[in-house]
Design a protein around this motif. Structure first.
Motif, PDB file in Angstrom:
ATOM      1  N   THR C 211       0.825  -1.209   0.000  1.00  8.45           N
ATOM      2  CA  THR C 211       0.000   0.000   0.000  1.00  8.45           C
ATOM      3  C   THR C 211       0.860   1.260   0.000  1.00  8.45           C
ATOM      4  OG1 THR C 211      -0.133   0.060   2.412  1.00  8.45           O
ATOM      5  CG2 THR C 211      -1.849  -1.159   1.254  1.00  8.45           C
ATOM      6  N   ASN C 212       2.168   1.088  -0.115  1.00  5.60           N
ATOM      7  CA  ASN C 212       3.032   2.264  -0.239  1.00  5.60           C
ATOM      8  C   ASN C 212       4.136   2.008  -1.252  1.00  5.60           C
ATOM      9  OD1 ASN C 212       4.435   4.608   0.012  1.00  5.60           O
ATOM     10  ND2 ASN C 212       5.011   4.337   2.148  1.00  5.60           N
ATOM     11  N   PRO C 213       3.755   1.690  -2.505  1.00  2.76           N
ATOM     12  CA  PRO C 213       4.779   1.353  -3.501  1.00  2.76           C
ATOM     13  C   PRO C 213       5.628   2.553  -3.903  1.00  2.76           C
ATOM     14  CG  PRO C 213       2.594   1.320  -4.490  1.00  2.76           C
ATOM     15  CD  PRO C 213       2.395   1.586  -3.039  1.00  2.76           C
ATOM     16  N   TRP C 214       5.158   3.751  -3.596  1.00  2.82           N
ATOM     17  CA  TRP C 214       5.909   4.945  -3.981  1.00  2.82           C
ATOM     18  C   TRP C 214       7.345   4.880  -3.468  1.00  2.82           C
ATOM     19  CZ3 TRP C 214       6.779   8.988  -6.893  1.00  2.82           C
ATOM     20  CH2 TRP C 214       7.634   9.987  -6.432  1.00  2.82           C
ATOM     21  N   GLN C 215       7.500   4.448  -2.211  1.00  4.25           N
ATOM     22  CA  GLN C 215       8.839   4.478  -1.619  1.00  4.25           C
ATOM     23  C   GLN C 215       9.801   3.580  -2.395  1.00  4.25           C
ATOM     24  OE1 GLN C 215       8.626   3.019   2.416  1.00  4.25           O
ATOM     25  NE2 GLN C 215       7.053   1.509   1.922  1.00  4.25           N
ATOM     26  N   TYR C 216       9.330   2.408  -2.823  1.00  9.60           N
ATOM     27  CA  TYR C 216      10.211   1.502  -3.577  1.00  9.60           C
ATOM     28  C   TYR C 216      10.462   2.069  -4.976  1.00  9.60           C
ATOM     29  CZ  TYR C 216       8.278  -1.389   0.128  1.00  9.60           C
ATOM     30  OH  TYR C 216       7.846  -1.853   1.344  1.00  9.60           O
ATOM     31  N   PHE C 217       9.386   2.595  -5.543  1.00  5.19           N
ATOM     32  CA  PHE C 217       9.524   3.156  -6.888  1.00  5.19           C
ATOM     33  C   PHE C 217      10.562   4.270  -6.887  1.00  5.19           C
ATOM     34  CE2 PHE C 217       8.507   6.738  -9.634  1.00  5.19           C
ATOM     35  CZ  PHE C 217       8.677   6.154 -10.878  1.00  5.19           C
ATOM     36  N   ASP C 247       8.436  -2.317 -13.261  1.00  6.87           N
ATOM     37  CA  ASP C 247       8.407  -3.728 -13.643  1.00  6.87           C
ATOM     38  C   ASP C 247       8.935  -4.625 -12.524  1.00  6.87           C
ATOM     39  OD1 ASP C 247       7.680  -5.532 -15.783  1.00  6.87           O
ATOM     40  OD2 ASP C 247       9.808  -6.106 -15.734  1.00  6.87           O
ATOM     41  N   VAL C 248       9.865  -4.086 -11.730  1.00 12.32           N
ATOM     42  CA  VAL C 248      10.358  -4.877 -10.600  1.00 12.32           C
ATOM     43  C   VAL C 248       9.212  -5.138  -9.617  1.00 12.32           C
ATOM     44  CG1 VAL C 248      11.957  -4.918  -8.660  1.00 12.32           C
ATOM     45  CG2 VAL C 248      12.695  -3.974 -10.868  1.00 12.32           C
ATOM     46  N   LEU C 249       8.414  -4.101  -9.347  1.00  8.46           N
ATOM     47  CA  LEU C 249       7.288  -4.274  -8.424  1.00  8.46           C
ATOM     48  C   LEU C 249       6.334  -5.343  -8.946  1.00  8.46           C
ATOM     49  CD1 LEU C 249       6.390  -0.574  -7.484  1.00  8.46           C
ATOM     50  CD2 LEU C 249       7.831  -2.189  -6.251  1.00  8.46           C
ATOM     51  N   ARG C 250       5.998  -5.228 -10.238  1.00  6.58           N
ATOM     52  CA  ARG C 250       5.090  -6.201 -10.848  1.00  6.58           C
ATOM     53  C   ARG C 250       5.653  -7.606 -10.703  1.00  6.58           C
ATOM     54  NH1 ARG C 250       5.501  -9.391 -14.817  1.00  6.58           N
ATOM     55  NH2 ARG C 250       7.471  -8.467 -15.483  1.00  6.58           N
ATOM     56  N   ASP C 263      -0.668  -4.542   3.879  1.00  9.64           N
ATOM     57  CA  ASP C 263      -0.739  -3.111   4.183  1.00  9.64           C
ATOM     58  C   ASP C 263       0.290  -2.718   5.243  1.00  9.64           C
ATOM     59  OD1 ASP C 263      -1.819  -4.180   6.426  1.00  9.64           O
ATOM     60  OD2 ASP C 263      -3.768  -3.193   6.257  1.00  9.64           O
ATOM     61  N   ALA C 264       0.301  -1.443   5.594  1.00 11.29           N
ATOM     62  CA  ALA C 264       1.341  -0.925   6.481  1.00 11.29           C
ATOM     63  C   ALA C 264       1.346  -1.620   7.838  1.00 11.29           C
ATOM     64  CB  ALA C 264       1.187   0.587   6.623  1.00 11.29           C
ATOM     65  N   PRO C 265       0.196  -1.747   8.506  1.00 14.22           N
ATOM     66  CA  PRO C 265       0.265  -2.427   9.798  1.00 14.22           C
ATOM     67  C   PRO C 265       0.496  -3.928   9.663  1.00 14.22           C
ATOM     68  CG  PRO C 265      -1.950  -1.530   9.403  1.00 14.22           C
ATOM     69  CD  PRO C 265      -1.118  -1.153   8.242  1.00 14.22           C
ATOM     70  N   GLY C 266       0.141  -4.495   8.511  1.00 12.17           N
ATOM     71  CA  GLY C 266       0.252  -5.936   8.359  1.00 12.17           C
ATOM     72  C   GLY C 266       1.630  -6.407   7.940  1.00 12.17           C
ATOM     73  N   LEU C 396       1.579  13.610  -3.767  1.00 11.77           N
ATOM     74  CA  LEU C 396       2.298  12.865  -4.801  1.00 11.77           C
ATOM     75  C   LEU C 396       2.393  11.382  -4.442  1.00 11.77           C
ATOM     76  CD1 LEU C 396       3.947  12.924  -7.432  1.00 11.77           C
ATOM     77  CD2 LEU C 396       5.984  13.315  -6.042  1.00 11.77           C
ATOM     78  N   SER C 397       2.778  11.107  -3.203  1.00 10.04           N
ATOM     79  CA  SER C 397       2.944   9.700  -2.839  1.00 10.04           C
ATOM     80  C   SER C 397       1.594   8.996  -2.721  1.00 10.04           C
ATOM     81  CB  SER C 397       3.759   9.556  -1.563  1.00 10.04           C
ATOM     82  OG  SER C 397       3.118  10.159  -0.483  1.00 10.04           O
ATOM     83  N   THR C 398       0.553   9.703  -2.289  1.00 14.92           N
ATOM     84  CA  THR C 398      -0.741   9.015  -2.200  1.00 14.92           C
ATOM     85  C   THR C 398      -1.298   8.722  -3.589  1.00 14.92           C
ATOM     86  OG1 THR C 398      -1.810  11.153  -1.877  1.00 14.92           O
ATOM     87  CG2 THR C 398      -1.439   9.839   0.072  1.00 14.92           C
ATOM     88  N   GLU C 399      -1.081   9.662  -4.527  1.00 16.24           N
ATOM     89  CA  GLU C 399      -1.528   9.408  -5.907  1.00 16.24           C
ATOM     90  C   GLU C 399      -0.760   8.221  -6.485  1.00 16.24           C
ATOM     91  OE1 GLU C 399      -3.950  10.802  -7.494  1.00 16.24           O
ATOM     92  OE2 GLU C 399      -4.377  12.612  -6.328  1.00 16.24           O
ATOM     93  N   ALA C 400       0.545   8.204  -6.246  1.00 11.38           N
ATOM     94  CA  ALA C 400       1.369   7.117  -6.771  1.00 11.38           C
ATOM     95  C   ALA C 400       0.915   5.797  -6.183  1.00 11.38           C
ATOM     96  CB  ALA C 400       2.839   7.363  -6.427  1.00 11.38           C
ATOM     97  N   THR C 401       0.630   5.804  -4.896  1.00 14.07           N
ATOM     98  CA  THR C 401       0.202   4.576  -4.238  1.00 14.07           C
ATOM     99  C   THR C 401      -1.090   4.045  -4.845  1.00 14.07           C
ATOM    100  OG1 THR C 401       1.307   5.020  -2.160  1.00 14.07           O
ATOM    101  CG2 THR C 401      -0.703   3.720  -2.057  1.00 14.07           C
ATOM    102  N   ALA C 402      -2.031   4.963  -5.067  1.00 18.26           N
ATOM    103  CA  ALA C 402      -3.315   4.544  -5.610  1.00 18.26           C
ATOM    104  C   ALA C 402      -3.134   3.841  -6.957  1.00 18.26           C
ATOM    105  CB  ALA C 402      -4.229   5.750  -5.762  1.00 18.26           C
ATOM    106  N   VAL C 403      -2.161   4.304  -7.733  1.00 15.64           N
ATOM    107  CA  VAL C 403      -1.986   3.751  -9.072  1.00 15.64           C
ATOM    108  C   VAL C 403      -1.092   2.513  -9.065  1.00 15.64           C
ATOM    109  CG1 VAL C 403      -1.084   4.255 -11.356  1.00 15.64           C
ATOM    110  CG2 VAL C 403      -2.332   6.004 -10.113  1.00 15.64           C
ATOM    111  N   PHE C 404       0.016   2.598  -8.312  1.00 13.37           N
ATOM    112  CA  PHE C 404       1.023   1.538  -8.403  1.00 13.37           C
ATOM    113  C   PHE C 404       0.666   0.275  -7.631  1.00 13.37           C
ATOM    114  CE2 PHE C 404       4.536   4.965  -9.030  1.00 13.37           C
ATOM    115  CZ  PHE C 404       4.127   5.118 -10.342  1.00 13.37           C
ATOM    116  N   SER C 405      -0.219   0.384  -6.634  1.00 12.46           N
ATOM    117  CA  SER C 405      -0.481  -0.829  -5.857  1.00 12.46           C
ATOM    118  C   SER C 405      -1.140  -1.893  -6.733  1.00 12.46           C
ATOM    119  CB  SER C 405      -1.332  -0.513  -4.630  1.00 12.46           C
ATOM    120  OG  SER C 405      -2.502   0.150  -5.013  1.00 12.46           O
ATOM    121  N   GLY C 406      -1.757  -1.464  -7.840  1.00  9.40           N
ATOM    122  CA  GLY C 406      -2.326  -2.427  -8.780  1.00  9.40           C
ATOM    123  C   GLY C 406      -1.275  -3.339  -9.404  1.00  9.40           C
TER     124      GLY C 406
END
Lengths: 294, 311, 435
Positions: C211-217, C247-250, C263-266, C396-406
């Motif tokens: 739920t926070n792929p932005w940081q890795y991206f 592509d690494v995330l995928r 998710d973050a707590p999990g 920025l990071s929340t928008e990225a998260t919404a898109v990249f978590s897919g």
């Protein structure tokens, strides 16, 4: 109970026929069982909060879920009270609720009396403007109102929290309708004796209006005590927060400690619950009264 | 109108009617204005003024940071109408309203009927059914977030004990809204309950007794006598409840704070976020006004329905 | 003003009443909480956003600070991390009665309107308390200045690191002789390593927060020197590099090397209970696993594209704007910040890398495990791009998260998510900057 012996109540409710019916029919036994079960179900969340609050912290997360602990403790209450901020928020809530209630009563009574009993130029359209205010949800105003409070230097002050809540056109409306119903003869009699309008209001109208004043007062107080959105917007300093705002926004010592969290919830619930226990009849009729008239 | 003409009439002849006259109407004077002035001053300052400045801000790029603002015309309004977040949060508010009004009204009615019948338990029932309403919202959400907790909460724990699966009540998009509705019902159904109860206790007992003498069972009495007599109260409860539900913010914000919030973000929260989290006072004012329009439309529609029923 | 005969001079009574109320109200409004009136200590209010293991460390430090400063009435308050904190911060500063000192993410400094919502810090006073650019990391220190004025004092840097479960990794044979995770270079080697670990855990190679792929991206994009350049109504980024990172995330989730949903707590529990042998998480989770009694260690974020750059940030102290600033309180606030830096060895216990050089170079810190194992990461930290809607917990990071978590869930492709991300960013760029 006592009502059965007074002829007036007897004439109205016909208890001679009603009382035995409750005792005998099996239908009423079912009815009472269902009612009691529903009431208990409705109280369950509160009971669960109390049950959690007296558990030792380690037991709160135990699986499977248990209602009662073998080692009840008041440790959670002691920890919460030792932090002190809960009592401060409660004091803030009390100060603000009293301030809001007192100001609302004074301002709205004066205004309602003016609209109901005095004739002055512009009364009609002024009243229309005030009543139109009922349509403006306070929620719509949070953004401009915060900016305004910033300019007035009232953010994080008691006045900043209280004043916008004092503007209650509904209450003016409710009170005016009540005052309208007071026959002019009473006032005229007082006026003959040389009383001015303020005197008439104070010694004739207000004594006749106790129920509606109590209703407006109670309604306003409960509303102010529990109001969240505006105090939430108007305060950022924890020392100035009201109970719901402080509980809802400040994190920390409670963290994931459920016994403490529930102890805080129970303590916070107590003041109004206790008041409600003792003044149930007045509160019920007050809130229903304003609700129906407003 | 009438007020003004009568004042002028009174002023034109230098000596108007005798003061001791027993005229049904008192002469107009400025005294009344003194009575309404304190309230009207507060009203102007804390309701009219922000209403107008809000409209003004919506035409500027006013920022919370205090950066110099300029006139931007209708740019905020255009942006708001095209902002998917406005529409999704507005939809959330409407979905919440649609989901919460029926249970809030029906539960309130049910509890009132029970209390009205089981009179011996009256005090206890009134306490149990109305007590949640006097709780501060943060208390309600603290308790319910704990009850909804995965793994160790009361509901999931009970489900597990019954051998049923767990539900992430607040984090699962499919359940989050329903969970908030359930909590809201518990919290505020007590208000509708009081209104119904007051109405029920205003029904003269003779009405029931007459129906009973005619041989009507209790179900028939409920359908044929009680509910029709409650029609006006129901209209009132619906009006109040609908507007109250449209204004939802507190419990939704507190219960789903820090969670992926798009699914349970009401429009007021979006106003809050745009204005205070995002600093955009001007834009948030425009969004506020869109919400205001929705409330006004809802009020007008209701007023029409309501007044028709009154006839 | 003409009144009908017989009307009493009531306005005077009313104005008396109003005057009394106003006077009482000014009394209520003018000063802070009632109990501070009788207290001659300096009242110092601090706001922070630490609720986890680092929050416990901060409480510990505050206890010592309070004990050492009997003349200070110290009042810390913790708000929920992220938007709730930042919103209160901004509103308090806009209202002019904010706290005397507060924590902030350095990446958020620019978009918190320094100069309006944040007051500058007197460099001289700070230097007197022993803190200057000489004892702090230069890159971080530089970003504390806005238009030549100092607005922030950095307490730490914190980064995304690689946790490894030593038991699992030993069985998988991916520990070196010293018991450290073997170095990998490039995506292929890292995937090989995860595959070996997966064979041991039977579930995942690594856990990560889907739920926070932005940081890795951002880490991987920056490892390739990727940039985001913002113009007036558009922006540029390097699509090829972004796609390589996405592509690494995928791939990690698709090949079962990482979870599809966590998710973050999990995520920390997933690492603690061994579902993955590695974990890509923030360094602040260290206390969680210490409490769990795990045999684990930590190393830098993996070298996937030629270096160890990683997404990170820095917790800083700032002075929120106050309408009437009390010099005595301000001095106490600066002194407090300096004290916290000097004593940040305790802070390091929470996983963050202290900014204060004497602490990071001290023997005590070097002896701290696993903290000292990843201290070089402080030199590889990549803050979010410098634009008003960016930074920790910002749009920025929340928008990225919404898109990249897919990508993790397998519901989108790198190309598709990049297009959607760029659309979202473009929309943000076109929003008039409120700063």
């Amino acid at each position: 109970m006592a009502a059965t012996t007074t002829p007036r109540a007897g004439a109205r409710t016909g208890p001679a026929r009603r009382a035995p019916r409750i005792r005998v029919t099996p239908g009423s036994a079912v009815l009472y069982a269902v009612a009691a079960a529903c009431a208990l179900l409705w109280l369950a969340p509160l009971l669960w909060a109390v049950a959690t609050s007296v558990k030792p912290e380690a037991e709160t997360t135990a699986v499977p879920v248990r209602w009662l602990t073998d080692n009840p403790t008041t440790q959670a209450y002691a920890s919460v009270l030792a932090r002190g901020d809960l009592l401060r928020w409660m004091a803030n809530s009390a100060i603000i609720s009293v301030l809001v209630t007192a100001l609302t009563l004074v301002l709205c009574v004066l205004a309602a009396y003016g609209f109901a009993k005095c004739r002055f130029p512009g009364r009609g359209w002024l009243f229309a403007v005030v009543v139109a205010g009922i349509l403006v949800p306070p929620q719509v105003l949070i953004v401009p109102l915060f900016a305004q409070m910033g300019l007035m230097g009232l953010v994080d002050t008691y006045w900043g929290i209280a004043l916008p809540q004092v503007v209650a056109p509904v209450m003016v409306f409710v009170l005016k309708r009540f005052f309208d119903g007071i026959p002019a003869a009473y006032e005229d009699a007082a006026r003959m004796d040389g009383a001015g309008p303020l005197r008439v209001l104070w010694s004739v109208v207000l004594p006749m209006s106790r129920p509606v004043l109590a209703a407006v007062g109670i309604f306003t107080f409960v509303g102010a005590w529990n109001n969240f959105l505006w105090p939430f917007v108007a305060t950022t300093d924890p020392a100035m927060m009201t109970l719901p705002v402080g509980l809802g926004t400040v994190q920390g010592a409670y963290g994931l400690q459920y016994a403490q969290t529930m102890a805080a919830a129970v303590i916070s619930a107590l003041p109004l619950l206790v008041v409600f226990l003792f003044f149930q009849r007045q509160i019920v009729s007050g809130i229903a009264g304003v609700g129906i008239k407003g | 109108m009438t007020t003004r003409t009568s004042t002028e009439d009174a002023r034109a002849p230098s000596l108007p009617e005798p003061p001791g006259g027993t005229a049904p109407r008192r002469p107009a004077s400025w005294t009344g204005l003194w009575f309404v002035l304190p309230f009207v001053a507060c009203y102007a300052l804390f309701l009219v003024w922000p209403t107008l400045t809000g409209l003004g801000y919506s035409l500027t790029d006013q920022s919370l940071s205090g950066a110099p603002a300029g006139f931007v015309g209708l740019a905020n309004w255009q942006e708001a109408l095209a902002d998917p977040n406005v529409w999704s949060s507005l939809r959330n508010t409407l979905v919440f309203t649609a989901l919460s009004v029926p249970p809030l009204v029906l539960v309130g009615l049910g509890m009132a009927l029970l209390t009205d019948r089981a009179r011996r338990l009256g005090w206890f029932l009134r306490f149990a059914f109305f007590a949640p309403f006097v709780l501060p919202v943060a208390v309600v959400t603290l308790i319910w977030v704990w009850i909804y907790q995965p793994g160790i909460g009361l509901i999931n724990g009970t489900l597990a004990a019954l051998g049923l699966g767990e539900v992430n009540w607040l984090t699962d998009e499919r359940f989050a809204m329903l969970s908030v509705v359930a909590t809201t019902t518990w919290w505020t159904a007590g208000f509708n309950y009081l209104l119904y109860l007051a109405a029920l206790q205003g029904i003269p007992r003779e009405v029931h007794e007459a129906a009973a003498l005619d041989g009507a069972g209790s179900w028939q009495r409920l359908r044929g006598v009680t509910l029709p007599l409650l029609r006006r109260t129901t209209a009132l409860v619906l009006v109040l409840q609908l507007v109250a539900s449209l204004k939802v913010f507190d419990q939704m914000y507190l219960m789903t704070i820090g969670l992926p919030d798009a699914a349970t973000r009401p429009i007021i929260q979006y106003v809050y976020e745009s204005g205070f989290t995002g600093f955009r006072i001007g834009y948030a004012s425009a969004v506020s006004y869109l919400f205001f329009a929705v409330v006004i439309v809802a009020s007008i529609v209701q007023f029409r329905l309501f007044s028709r029923k009154e006839d | 003003m003409r009144r009908a005969a017989g009307t009493p001079p009531s306005p005077s009574r009313r104005s008396l009443l109003a005057g009394t109320l106003a006077a009482a109200g000014l009394g209520l409004a003018g000063c802070g909480p009632a109990d501070s009136v009788l207290d001659d200590r300096t009242r110092l209010r601090q706001w922070n956003l630490f609720t986890g293991g680092d929050g416990a460390r901060m409480v510990e430090m505050h206890e010592r600070y309070t004990a050492e400063h009997p003349d200070i009435d110290f009042r810390p308050t913790t708000y929920l991390w992220g938007d709730p904190f930042y919103t209160k911060f901004a509103m308090g500063a806009a209202g002019g009665r904010a706290s005397d000192i507060a924590t902030l993410h350095l990446s958020r400094l620019a978009n918190m309107a320094p100069g309006r919502l944040i007051d500058p810090i007197d460099e001289g006073a700070l230097a007197e308390a022993g803190i200057s650019g000489e004892v702090l990391p230069p890159d971080i220190w530089e970003r504390c200045f806005v238009d030549g004025a100092l607005y922030a004092v950095p307490l730490d840097t914190h980064v995304v690191v690689t946790y490894y479960n030593r038991e699992v990794c030993r069985s998988a044979g991916v520990l070196d002789a010293g018991g450290r995770l073997v170095e990998t270079r490039g995506v292929a080697e890292f995937v090989d390593l995860l595959t070996e670990v997966k064979a041991v855990t039977g579930e995942f190679g690594t856990v990560l927060d889907t739920t926070n792929p932005w940081q890795y991206f951002w880490a991987m994009y920056r490892q390739q020197d990727g940039r985001m350049v913002f113009g007036d109504d558009d922006f540029e980024m390097d699509d090829d590099k972004a796609l390589a990172a996405l592509d690494v995330l995928r791939r990690l989730s698709e090949e079962g090397l990482a979870p599809r949903s966590s998710d973050a707590p999990g995520t920390p529990p997933n690492f603690a209970n061994g579902r993955g042998g590695l974990g890509l998480m923030g360094n602040w989770e260290i206390p969680t696993f210490e409490t769990a009694g795990m045999d684990f260690s930590v190393t830098q974020f993996p070298d996937l594209f030629g270096n160890h750059r990683t997404r990170g940030d820095s917790h800083v102290y700032v002075l929120p704007h106050q309408r009437e600033r009390d010099p005595e309180v301000t001095a106490a606030a600066v002194e407090y910040a300096a004290w916290m830096l000097r004593n940040s060895l305790t802070w390091a216990g929470g996983g963050h890398i202290p900014a204060y050089r004497p602490v990071v170079e001290s023997e005590e810190y070097l002896a701290m495990r696993p903290q000292s194992e990843y201290r070089e990461a402080a030199g590889n930290v990549e803050l979010d791009p410098d634009i008003w809607f960016s930074g920790s917990a910002a749009r920025l990071s929340t928008e990225a998260t919404a898109v990249f978590s897919g990508l993790h869930q397998g519901t989108t492709t790198p190309e598709e998510s990049l297009t959607r991300f760029k659309d979202a960013v473009r929309a943000l760029v076109r929003v008039p900057a409120p700063i």
